[in-house]
Write a protein that holds these residues in place. Sequence first.
Motif, PDB file in Angstrom:
ATOM      1  N   TYR A   1     -65.014  76.183  19.452  1.00 34.42           N
ATOM      2  CA  TYR A   1     -64.566  75.684  17.951  1.00 34.42           C
ATOM      3  C   TYR A   1     -65.574  74.379  17.250  1.00 34.42           C
ATOM      4  O   TYR A   1     -66.406  74.097  17.945  1.00 34.42           O
ATOM      5  N   CYS A   2     -65.490  74.753  16.165  1.00 34.80           N
ATOM      6  CA  CYS A   2     -66.486  73.519  15.440  1.00 34.80           C
ATOM      7  C   CYS A   2     -65.738  72.479  15.010  1.00 34.80           C
ATOM      8  O   CYS A   2     -64.292  72.687  14.807  1.00 34.80           O
ATOM      9  N   LYS A   3     -66.277  71.226  15.068  1.00 38.80           N
ATOM     10  CA  LYS A   3     -65.491  70.006  14.693  1.00 38.80           C
ATOM     11  C   LYS A   3     -66.446  69.286  13.718  1.00 38.80           C
ATOM     12  O   LYS A   3     -67.786  69.021  14.005  1.00 38.80           O
ATOM     13  N   ALA A   4     -65.832  68.431  13.024  1.00 36.53           N
ATOM     14  CA  ALA A   4     -66.562  67.703  11.893  1.00 36.53           C
ATOM     15  C   ALA A   4     -65.832  66.252  12.328  1.00 36.53           C
ATOM     16  O   ALA A   4     -64.381  66.220  12.141  1.00 36.53           O
ATOM     17  N   GLN A   5     -66.578  65.256  12.371  1.00 33.62           N
ATOM     18  CA  GLN A   5     -65.877  63.830  12.569  1.00 33.62           C
ATOM     19  C   GLN A   5     -66.365  62.944  11.623  1.00 33.62           C
ATOM     20  O   GLN A   5     -67.689  62.691  11.653  1.00 33.62           O
ATOM     21  N   TYR A   6     -65.655  62.118  10.916  1.00 25.25           N
ATOM     22  CA  TYR A   6     -66.017  60.995  10.327  1.00 25.25           C
ATOM     23  C   TYR A   6     -65.059  59.782  10.786  1.00 25.25           C
ATOM     24  O   TYR A   6     -63.815  59.686  10.361  1.00 25.25           O
TER      25      TYR A   6
END
Length: 114
Positions: free
Chosen positions: A93-98
């Motif tokens: 899985y790819c994840k982007a976090q802000y």
Amino acid sequence: VQLQAFGGGFVQAGGSLRLSCEIPRSIFNVVDMGWYRQAPGKQRDMVATMFRMGYTNYADSVKGRFAISRDNAKNTVYLEMNSLTPEDTAVYYCKAQYGHYEYWGRGTLVTVSS
């Protein structure tokens, strides 16, 4: 925000694969991005992370074999996987976090045969 991951498949031990994940341009430059994996019956674990300042972090099990990178022009993050072993078999899985916000992509299955 929906992420889209590509590149999983079936490979023999010792082989290579490259995963890619397109992150919306609207958030690409402000998020930390990473790859996780979940093997059958196991928890989801971090594989590689690239922080927005460019620092990277890898799980011990993949150091020296996997590399995370980004292409700003394509707003895409990659995971280059080399010297694959059956223990790398998992859904990735790819994840982007802000901040507290997390965006996940649909997983892509990587199967490594012995």
